[in-house]
Design an enzyme around this catalytic site. Structure first.
Site, PDB file in Angstrom:
ATOM      1  N   LYS A  63       7.768  -1.689   1.055  1.00  0.00           N
ATOM      2  CA  LYS A  63       6.350  -1.096   1.737  1.00  0.00           C
ATOM      3  C   LYS A  63       5.930  -0.368   0.480  1.00  0.00           C
ATOM      4  O   LYS A  63       6.601   0.062  -0.550  1.00  0.00           O
ATOM      5  CB  LYS A  63       6.567  -0.119   2.811  1.00  0.00           C
ATOM      6  CG  LYS A  63       5.358  -0.013   3.410  1.00  0.00           C
ATOM      7  CD  LYS A  63       4.937  -1.002   4.568  1.00  0.00           C
ATOM      8  CE  LYS A  63       3.613  -0.951   5.355  1.00  0.00           C
ATOM      9  NZ  LYS A  63       3.766  -2.028   6.353  1.00  0.00           N
ATOM     10  N   ASP A  98      -2.018  -3.481   5.064  1.00  0.00           N
ATOM     11  CA  ASP A  98      -1.457  -2.415   6.269  1.00  0.00           C
ATOM     12  C   ASP A  98      -2.866  -1.445   6.494  1.00  0.00           C
ATOM     13  O   ASP A  98      -3.866  -1.975   6.153  1.00  0.00           O
ATOM     14  CB  ASP A  98      -0.388  -1.736   5.680  1.00  0.00           C
ATOM     15  CG  ASP A  98       0.212  -0.771   7.039  1.00  0.00           C
ATOM     16  OD1 ASP A  98       0.822  -1.526   7.832  1.00  0.00           O
ATOM     17  OD2 ASP A  98       0.028   0.452   7.135  1.00  0.00           O
TER      18      ASP A  98
END
Ligand code: NDP
Length: 451
Positions: free
Chosen positions: A126, A166
């Site tokens: 991430k 995201d």
């Protein structure tokens, strides 16, 4: 002391303020996988947990850029490359002022198990920045993305690490990031997913997470002997990529999606939300939901500050199925009680870890069908992997093909999670099923690959 308590004790020191959500995610996984640790000593013998909760590396860098007034702005960029036992690092980039290393560690950790559940060859990662795209011009967003990629490009590649979007990172941002990567490296390759379709993106990537969460819910309801979503009232939080497409798929299936929300307030439209208007407000005008009622006075807009503290308006609306699709810890125990009292049958996490641990316990103890994020929102990363496959083979799949594969993948994950829960004596508990199934595959690969 139970095995889970013994394991958690080892990580007590990492429970600091910045690691709060990471610790929360880790604790849930450790309690969930206790039956696996008890039944097979190899995972403890190989210190898998100790190895899994520490990222392979955390890259942190400075991002400087010029705003429209020619002022120099400084932000921080991150990439947490967590685990690549199953394939190249894969996970989104989040641009939001709340981003810090702890939040990205939580998201990266969840991503490892989520990616494992898809059955596809991808590891977990991430990244992101505390940059806030809200209120910035397209040019400023482009400047920021170029500067961010000037540093990030050193650490990514189609077989090394493939970021995606995201919160705060959609097709516009992915386009600018890809453009800069191409310029620096002189290569046109599948290094990012979520690209616009006309230069290497997959059809259905924008829809994938929201649609996937609904496909998962349908399968779960069928397996648990409940009625389908057709004709049922559903509540959804969020008004971003995941929420919009969950609403779209619910409407296609004949369900009545009556809500959405953003960081400022909630819309309750009992006749069903007007999706075209919602897309115009959020995707075109990039504005607040309060303008929804200008053309729909019959709907109600509830600003955040007008709702009692400690609860969220969206979860006080009676519904058959609830879909939290905004952000982490947005649904607490008070919200869970409101949903339960109002007769909710299923709760599906479209966002990452939107329910607090107490809320999850309430749902499980009241036998609500509860679909945890790492299983229910895996549709996005699954279609990202399909995008990687299309890029690698220089091919394009049809919308129908991607949709069919997405549906199959979500059904497969749901069944696998349910079966694993049954095998480990926790039938109907999709949280434990998802954690055990996701963990086992990664752990077995780590053991096979050596230390
Ligand atoms: P977007 O940025 O497109 O949308 C996020 C939405 O949530 C916005 O409407 C935003 O409101 C709202 N929101 C953010 N914070 C809050 C808050 N504190 N309270 C209320 N509303 C809030 O993000 P995505 O839709 O892409 O992501 C949503 C969630 O889904 C995240 O948890 C993400 O990690 C997860 N996810 C996303 C995937 C994807 O494919 N995009 C894949 C898997 C998981 P506002 O407009 O006011 O900012």
């Amino acid at each position: 002391m139970s095995i889970a308590d013994q394991e958690i004790k080892k990580f007590e020191n990492s429970n600091c303020a910045e690691n709060k959500v990471f610790y929360q995610a880790m604790e849930e996984v450790i309690y969930s996988i206790a039956p696996l640790l008890e039944s097979d000593s190899k995972y403890r013998d190989h210190s898998i947990l100790e190895r899994l909760v520490v990222p392979d590396r955390v890259i942190k860098f400075k991002v400087t850029w010029l705003d429209d007034q020619q002022n120099i702005q400084v932000n921080t960029g991150f990439r947490v490359q967590f685990n690549n036992a199953l394939g190249p690092y894969k996970g989104g980039l989040r641009f939001h002022p709340s981003v810090n290393e702890g939040i990205l560690k939580f998201l990266g950790f969840e991503q490892i198990l989520k990616n494992s559940l898809t059955g596809l060859p991808i590891g977990g990662a991430k990244g992101g920045s505390d940059f806030d795209p809200k209120g910035k011009s397209d040019f400023e967003v482009m400047k920021f993305c170029s500067s961010f990629m000037t540093e990030l490009h050193k650490y990514i590649g189609p077989r090394m690490d493939v970021p995606a979007g995201d919160i705060g990172v959609g097709a516009r941002e992915i386009g600018y990031l890809f453009g800069e990567y191409k310029k620096i490296t002189s290569t046109f390759e599948g290094v990012l997913t979520g690209k616009p379709f006309f230069f290497g993106g997959s059809l259905m990537r924008p829809e994938a997470t929201g649609y996937g969460a609904v496909y998962f819910t349908e399968t779960m309801l069928e397996m648990e002997g409940k009625e389908s979503l057709e004709g049922k009232v559903c509540t959804i939080s969020g008004a971003g990529n995941v929420a919009l497409h969950a609403i779209e798929k619910l409407q296609q299936l004949g369900a009545i999606a009556v809500s959405c929300s953003d960081s400022k307030g909630t819309i309750h439209d009992p006749r069903g939300v007007d999706l075209d208007l919602l897309k115009e407000l959020k995707l075109v005008k990039r504005t607040s939901l309060e303008f929804y009622i200008e053309t729909h006075p019959e709907a109600e807009y509830i600003p955040v500050e007008e709702y009692p503290e400690g609860a969220h308006a969206v979860w006080d609306i009676p519904c058959y199925a609830a879909f939290p699709c905004a952000t982490q810890n947005e649904l607490n125990d008070v919200d869970a009680q409101n949903l339960i009292v109002n007769g909710v049958v299923s709760v599906t996490e479209g966002a990452n870890m939107p329910s607090t641990p107490k809320a999850v316990n309430d749902f499980l103890s009241h036998k609500i069908c509860f679909a945890p994020a790492k299983a229910a929102n895996a549709g996005g990363v699954a279609v990202s992997e399909f995008e990687m496959a299309q890029n690698a083979s220089m091919s394009k799949w049809s919308f129908e093909k991607v949709d069919e594969k997405l549906k199959e993948t979500m059904q497969m994950i749901c069944k696998r999670v349910a079966l694993t829960a049954k095998d480990y004596g926790v039938e109907g508990n999709y949280v434990d099923g998802a954690n055990i199934a996701g963990f086992k595959k990664v752990a077995d690969a780590m053991i096979a690959e050596g230390i």
